[in-house]
Design a protein around this motif. Structure first.
Motif, PDB file in Angstrom:
ATOM      1  N   ILE A 124       0.859  -1.186   0.000  1.00  0.00           N
ATOM      2  CA  ILE A 124       0.000   0.000   0.000  1.00  0.00           C
ATOM      3  C   ILE A 124       0.892   1.232   0.000  1.00  0.00           C
ATOM      4  O   ILE A 124       1.738   1.403   0.880  1.00  0.00           O
ATOM      5  N   ILE A 125       0.696   2.084  -0.986  1.00  0.00           N
ATOM      6  CA  ILE A 125       1.473   3.322  -1.094  1.00  0.00           C
ATOM      7  C   ILE A 125       0.522   4.478  -0.843  1.00  0.00           C
ATOM      8  O   ILE A 125      -0.448   4.666  -1.582  1.00  0.00           O
ATOM      9  N   LYS A 126       0.786   5.211   0.215  1.00  0.00           N
ATOM     10  CA  LYS A 126      -0.073   6.345   0.570  1.00  0.00           C
ATOM     11  C   LYS A 126       0.339   7.567  -0.241  1.00  0.00           C
ATOM     12  O   LYS A 126       1.504   7.948  -0.267  1.00  0.00           O
ATOM     13  N   GLU A 127      -0.642   8.156  -0.915  1.00  0.00           N
ATOM     14  CA  GLU A 127      -0.387   9.389  -1.662  1.00  0.00           C
ATOM     15  C   GLU A 127      -0.086  10.507  -0.676  1.00  0.00           C
ATOM     16  O   GLU A 127      -0.660  10.559   0.409  1.00  0.00           O
ATOM     17  N   ARG A 128       0.792  11.400  -1.061  1.00  0.00           N
ATOM     18  CA  ARG A 128       1.154  12.533  -0.205  1.00  0.00           C
ATOM     19  C   ARG A 128       0.625  13.815  -0.824  1.00  0.00           C
ATOM     20  O   ARG A 128       0.556  13.964  -2.037  1.00  0.00           O
ATOM     21  N   VAL A 129       0.275  14.746   0.038  1.00  0.00           N
ATOM     22  CA  VAL A 129      -0.174  16.063  -0.411  1.00  0.00           C
ATOM     23  C   VAL A 129       1.073  16.888  -0.718  1.00  0.00           C
ATOM     24  O   VAL A 129       2.011  16.919   0.086  1.00  0.00           O
ATOM     25  N   PRO A 130       1.124  17.569  -1.859  1.00  0.00           N
ATOM     26  CA  PRO A 130       2.291  18.399  -2.167  1.00  0.00           C
ATOM     27  C   PRO A 130       2.500  19.480  -1.096  1.00  0.00           C
ATOM     28  O   PRO A 130       1.532  20.080  -0.621  1.00  0.00           O
ATOM     29  N   PRO A 131       3.735  19.726  -0.695  1.00  0.00           N
ATOM     30  CA  PRO A 131       4.013  20.707   0.362  1.00  0.00           C
ATOM     31  C   PRO A 131       3.454  22.103   0.061  1.00  0.00           C
ATOM     32  O   PRO A 131       3.050  22.814   0.979  1.00  0.00           O
ATOM     33  N   ALA A 132       3.398  22.478  -1.192  1.00  0.00           N
ATOM     34  CA  ALA A 132       2.886  23.809  -1.533  1.00  0.00           C
ATOM     35  C   ALA A 132       1.416  23.955  -1.138  1.00  0.00           C
ATOM     36  O   ALA A 132       0.947  25.062  -0.896  1.00  0.00           O
ATOM     37  N   LEU A 154      -7.174  23.066   6.417  1.00  0.00           N
ATOM     38  CA  LEU A 154      -5.783  22.835   6.045  1.00  0.00           C
ATOM     39  C   LEU A 154      -5.045  22.082   7.148  1.00  0.00           C
ATOM     40  O   LEU A 154      -4.243  21.191   6.870  1.00  0.00           O
ATOM     41  N   ALA A 155      -5.334  22.413   8.402  1.00  0.00           N
ATOM     42  CA  ALA A 155      -4.706  21.704   9.518  1.00  0.00           C
ATOM     43  C   ALA A 155      -5.105  20.230   9.514  1.00  0.00           C
ATOM     44  O   ALA A 155      -4.281  19.357   9.789  1.00  0.00           O
ATOM     45  N   LYS A 156      -6.360  19.944   9.186  1.00  0.00           N
ATOM     46  CA  LYS A 156      -6.805  18.551   9.142  1.00  0.00           C
ATOM     47  C   LYS A 156      -6.145  17.790   7.985  1.00  0.00           C
ATOM     48  O   LYS A 156      -5.780  16.626   8.135  1.00  0.00           O
ATOM     49  N   VAL A 157      -5.967  18.450   6.848  1.00  0.00           N
ATOM     50  CA  VAL A 157      -5.276  17.809   5.728  1.00  0.00           C
ATOM     51  C   VAL A 157      -3.828  17.535   6.094  1.00  0.00           C
ATOM     52  O   VAL A 157      -3.288  16.462   5.824  1.00  0.00           O
ATOM     53  N   ALA A 158      -3.187  18.497   6.751  1.00  0.00           N
ATOM     54  CA  ALA A 158      -1.792  18.305   7.174  1.00  0.00           C
ATOM     55  C   ALA A 158      -1.679  17.156   8.169  1.00  0.00           C
ATOM     56  O   ALA A 158      -0.726  16.366   8.124  1.00  0.00           O
ATOM     57  N   GLU A 159      -2.665  17.045   9.070  1.00  0.00           N
ATOM     58  CA  GLU A 159      -2.655  15.946  10.054  1.00  0.00           C
ATOM     59  C   GLU A 159      -2.828  14.597   9.340  1.00  0.00           C
ATOM     60  O   GLU A 159      -2.145  13.627   9.665  1.00  0.00           O
ATOM     61  N   TRP A 160      -3.719  14.546   8.356  1.00  0.00           N
ATOM     62  CA  TRP A 160      -3.938  13.306   7.607  1.00  0.00           C
ATOM     63  C   TRP A 160      -2.678  12.926   6.821  1.00  0.00           C
ATOM     64  O   TRP A 160      -2.379  11.740   6.670  1.00  0.00           O
ATOM     65  N   ASP A 161      -1.952  13.916   6.350  1.00  0.00           N
ATOM     66  CA  ASP A 161      -0.796  13.678   5.480  1.00  0.00           C
ATOM     67  C   ASP A 161       0.462  13.270   6.231  1.00  0.00           C
ATOM     68  O   ASP A 161       1.441  12.873   5.622  1.00  0.00           O
ATOM     69  N   LYS A 162       0.436  13.310   7.554  1.00  0.00           N
ATOM     70  CA  LYS A 162       1.645  12.926   8.308  1.00  0.00           C
ATOM     71  C   LYS A 162       2.032  11.492   7.983  1.00  0.00           C
ATOM     72  O   LYS A 162       1.169  10.616   7.889  1.00  0.00           O
ATOM     73  N   PRO A 163       3.325  11.254   7.814  1.00  0.00           N
ATOM     74  CA  PRO A 163       3.764   9.876   7.486  1.00  0.00           C
ATOM     75  C   PRO A 163       3.564   8.911   8.632  1.00  0.00           C
ATOM     76  O   PRO A 163       3.413   9.183   9.714  1.00  0.00           O
TER      77      PRO A 163
END
Length: 63
Positions: free
Chosen positions: A7-15, A54-63
Motif C-alpha cells: 500500500i502506497i499512501k499518496e502525499r499532499v504536495p508541500p505547496a 488545512l490543519a486537518k489535511v496536514a494531520e492526515w498527510d503525516k507519514p
C-alpha cells in the motif's frame, strides 16, 4: 505463486500545506481608503475555516 500487496499512501504536495496569512485587523478598524486597499476582500470567518481544513489535511498527510 506468491502475491505481495504493498500500500502506497499518496502525499499532499508541500505547496498545498502552506497556511493562509492571518486575518487583517487594525485597532479601531479601517480609518482610510488605503486601509481597505491593504485589507482587500478578507473574510475572517472563511479564512478561519480554511485554516482548520488545512490543519486537518496536514494531520492526515503525516507519514
Amino acid at each position: 505463486m506468491v502475491v505481495r500487496t504493498e500500500i502506497i499512501k499518496e502525499r499532499v504536495p508541500p505547496a498545498f500545506l502552506i497556511p493562509p496569512p492571518p486575518n487583517w485587523s487594525k485597532p479601531g478598524g479601517p480609518a482610510t481608503a488605503g486601509d481597505f486597499v491593504e485589507r482587500g476582500d478578507v473574510n475572517g470567518s472563511a479564512r478561519n475555516v480554511c485554516a482548520v481544513r488545512l490543519a486537518k489535511v496536514a494531520e492526515w498527510d503525516k507519514p
